[in-house]
Design a protein around this motif. Structure first.
Motif, PDB file in Angstrom:
ATOM      1  N   LYS A   2       0.634 -16.696 -14.444  1.00  0.00           N
ATOM      2  CA  LYS A   2       0.610 -16.594 -12.990  1.00  0.00           C
ATOM      3  C   LYS A   2       0.049 -15.239 -12.551  1.00  0.00           C
ATOM      4  O   LYS A   2       0.428 -14.198 -13.077  1.00  0.00           O
ATOM      5  N   ILE A   3      -0.860 -15.303 -11.566  1.00  0.00           N
ATOM      6  CA  ILE A   3      -1.486 -14.087 -11.025  1.00  0.00           C
ATOM      7  C   ILE A   3      -1.178 -14.019  -9.533  1.00  0.00           C
ATOM      8  O   ILE A   3      -1.402 -14.991  -8.798  1.00  0.00           O
ATOM      9  N   ILE A   4      -0.663 -12.882  -9.084  1.00  0.00           N
ATOM     10  CA  ILE A   4      -0.407 -12.674  -7.658  1.00  0.00           C
ATOM     11  C   ILE A   4      -1.123 -11.401  -7.207  1.00  0.00           C
ATOM     12  O   ILE A   4      -1.569 -10.590  -8.031  1.00  0.00           O
ATOM     13  N   ALA A   5      -1.251 -11.240  -5.880  1.00  0.00           N
ATOM     14  CA  ALA A   5      -1.925 -10.061  -5.308  1.00  0.00           C
ATOM     15  C   ALA A   5      -1.101  -9.520  -4.158  1.00  0.00           C
ATOM     16  O   ALA A   5      -0.402 -10.274  -3.465  1.00  0.00           O
ATOM     17  N   TYR A   6      -1.179  -8.203  -3.985  1.00  0.00           N
ATOM     18  CA  TYR A   6      -0.452  -7.561  -2.889  1.00  0.00           C
ATOM     19  C   TYR A   6      -1.357  -6.546  -2.205  1.00  0.00           C
ATOM     20  O   TYR A   6      -2.098  -5.799  -2.854  1.00  0.00           O
ATOM     21  N   SER A   7      -1.300  -6.519  -0.863  1.00  0.00           N
ATOM     22  CA  SER A   7      -2.067  -5.514  -0.101  1.00  0.00           C
ATOM     23  C   SER A   7      -1.198  -4.986   1.032  1.00  0.00           C
ATOM     24  O   SER A   7      -0.377  -5.719   1.594  1.00  0.00           O
ATOM     25  N   TYR A   8      -1.407  -3.723   1.339  1.00  0.00           N
ATOM     26  CA  TYR A   8      -0.701  -3.075   2.455  1.00  0.00           C
ATOM     27  C   TYR A   8      -1.742  -2.540   3.420  1.00  0.00           C
ATOM     28  O   TYR A   8      -2.718  -1.891   3.024  1.00  0.00           O
ATOM     29  N   LEU A  55      -2.213  -7.887  -8.775  1.00  0.00           N
ATOM     30  CA  LEU A  55      -3.429  -7.190  -8.347  1.00  0.00           C
ATOM     31  C   LEU A  55      -3.130  -6.365  -7.099  1.00  0.00           C
ATOM     32  O   LEU A  55      -2.537  -6.870  -6.134  1.00  0.00           O
ATOM     33  N   ILE A  56      -3.515  -5.098  -7.109  1.00  0.00           N
ATOM     34  CA  ILE A  56      -3.466  -4.247  -5.917  1.00  0.00           C
ATOM     35  C   ILE A  56      -4.771  -3.465  -5.846  1.00  0.00           C
ATOM     36  O   ILE A  56      -5.496  -3.364  -6.831  1.00  0.00           O
ATOM     37  N   GLN A  57      -5.059  -2.905  -4.664  1.00  0.00           N
ATOM     38  CA  GLN A  57      -6.278  -2.101  -4.521  1.00  0.00           C
ATOM     39  C   GLN A  57      -6.045  -0.650  -4.936  1.00  0.00           C
ATOM     40  O   GLN A  57      -6.875  -0.052  -5.609  1.00  0.00           O
ATOM     41  N   ARG A  58      -4.895  -0.086  -4.499  1.00  0.00           N
ATOM     42  CA  ARG A  58      -4.602   1.322  -4.774  1.00  0.00           C
ATOM     43  C   ARG A  58      -3.109   1.472  -5.052  1.00  0.00           C
ATOM     44  O   ARG A  58      -2.288   0.731  -4.510  1.00  0.00           O
ATOM     45  N   PHE A  59      -2.758   2.444  -5.864  1.00  0.00           N
ATOM     46  CA  PHE A  59      -1.349   2.699  -6.161  1.00  0.00           C
ATOM     47  C   PHE A  59      -0.564   3.059  -4.904  1.00  0.00           C
ATOM     48  O   PHE A  59       0.613   2.722  -4.772  1.00  0.00           O
TER      49      PHE A  59
END
Length: 426
Positions: A2-8, A55-59
């Protein structure tokens, strides 16, 4: 697997990213706007549904401080989730944890400052830095500096009369002993602050934030003069003679300059138009300035009405009325916001954000309105087609109207006779 993504996303600084940014299909996407509710939901879901990759773009999206980022990284590690950072620069820094943490801290500090500036922008407060010359910083807006503002006002009025940036700069130095460069003078002419508006670093403009030094009508005329002068060489734009920068020799294709000749021991002056860079041998001779001026006036009176009659012009007055109506509608929405806050429909922060967006839209519509012709072109053509109209004007006034209608004047020599081909700007 399973692959998930998070963005803020911080709404004050940026817009939410598109779903395509991840470059691959993900099973679920979590997205936060201004808070971290979805991040907490992500961590909760991962305790019941195993996840292989996140997956995220930046720490820095994992928290507002370095401590929060580290705490969330530890939680993800305990859950056995492998973190993939799409920003390659951040990924390379993972080998050096201290460097990574320092970079996150700098980024968070920068973001905090930008958020503070964004909040001030939403409230229409002046941007950081020194106030423009002619103003001083007040509590929440620019205030007129009564000692410096007369010089700025005089500078604008001189430019509106003569249309010469360099001349206005010299005038300011002579009368007020205020020495500025030509580039600074140009920035004054285009600075929204002098029109009662604020322009921020992101390029957005908020209108009617403080007392202006020049009116909307004067600002629109300044913009028209600058656009018109941009077609000319810098020195031609500020030259005192009305034909300067417009005349071209049809034979050698060289621009022509105005030269002055005086007779020996006599006060009388003779003006000529001479090619600047004539490649011919022998070179093209000069032509009497007064002769070309009279032929130009005759040509305008003869040809301008027909040229304007052939134009397919839109209904300028109708377009102006439509824009003015749209501005009035936007203003009514702004007036209704306090009542919506009082009734609890909107909170203060949301209302401020809505007001900011509407006021930027109003400023953009006012800019479009200012760029439109201030008068009916057909009616103006009837007036300027009378020879007496031109004869009653000074050279600077003739220069203003010539540049309003003429793109260039090609001077044609036929034996001893001089003819003109006047090319209008429309």
């Amino acid at each position: 697997m399973k692959i998930i993504a998070y963005s803020y996303t911080e709404p004050l600084l940026e817009s939410a990213p598109a779903a395509e940014i991840w470059g691959q299909e993900v099973d679920r996407t979590y997205q936060d706007l201004g808070g971290r509710q979805q991040l907490q939901q992500l961590l909760k879901d991962c305790q019941t549904e195993p996840v292989k990759y996140l997956l995220i773009q930046r720490f820095e999206e994992l928290g507002d401080t370095v401590q929060q980022v580290c705490a969330h990284l530890e939680q993800l590690e305990n859950l056995g989730i492998q973190l993939i950072v799409t920003d390659e620069k951040q990924t390379e820094n993972r080998a050096n944890l201290l460097k990574l943490l320092a970079e996150i801290q700098r980024s968070q500090h920068s973001r905090s400052i930008r958020k503070g500036h964004a909040r001030n922008r939403i409230k229409s407060l002046p941007p950081p830095g020194k106030a423009p010359y002619g103003y001083r910083r007040g509590k929440d807006k620019y205030a007129i500096d009564k000692t410096a503002s007369p010089a700025v006002k005089d500078f604008f009025e001189h430019f509106l009369i003569y249309g010469s940036l360099r001349g206005s700069v010299r005038y300011l130095a002579k009368k007020y002993n205020k020495k500025i460069s030509v580039s600074t003078g140009r920035r004054w002419l285009t600075n929204p602050a002098y029109r009662g508006d604020l322009e921020y670093q992101n390029g957005e403009v908020i209108s009617n934030t403080h007392v202006p030094i020049i009116s909307r009508e004067e600002a629109a005329q300044v913009d028209r003069l600058l656009r018109r002068n941009s077609r000319l060489a810098p020195r031609s734009a500020s030259a005192p003679r009305s034909l300067a920068g417009l005349a071209i020799c049809a034979e050698c294709k060289s621009s022509m300059t105005v030269t002055k000749v005086t007779a020996y021991r006599k006060d009388k002056e003779y003006l000529y138009l001479r090619p600047i860079n004539c490649p011919q041998q022998p070179k093209c001779s000069g032509i009497s300035y007064e002769e070309v001026l009279q032929l130009t006036i005759t040509g305008i009176c003869r040809d301008l009405p027909n040229a304007i009659a052939q134009l397919q012009m839109p209904d300028i007055q109708g377009i102006k009325a439509g824009i003015a109506g749209a501005i009035a509608s936007k203003q009514k929405i702004i007036e209704q916001l306090p009542a919506l806050i009082e009734s609890g429909i909107l909170d203060a922060e949301t209302a401020d954000l809505r007001s900011y967006k509407i006021r930027t839209e109003v400023a953009e519509m006012q800019s479009r309105l200012a760029k439109m012709p201030p008068v009916n072109l057909r009616e103006t053509a009837q007036t300027v087609s009378l020879p007496q109209f031109w004869l009653d004007l000074s050279e600077s006034e003739r220069r203003f109207y010539f540049r309003e209608f003429i793109d260039r004047i090609e001077i044609i020599r036929e034996n001893s006779e001089v003819k003109l081909q006047i090319i209008f700007i429309f």
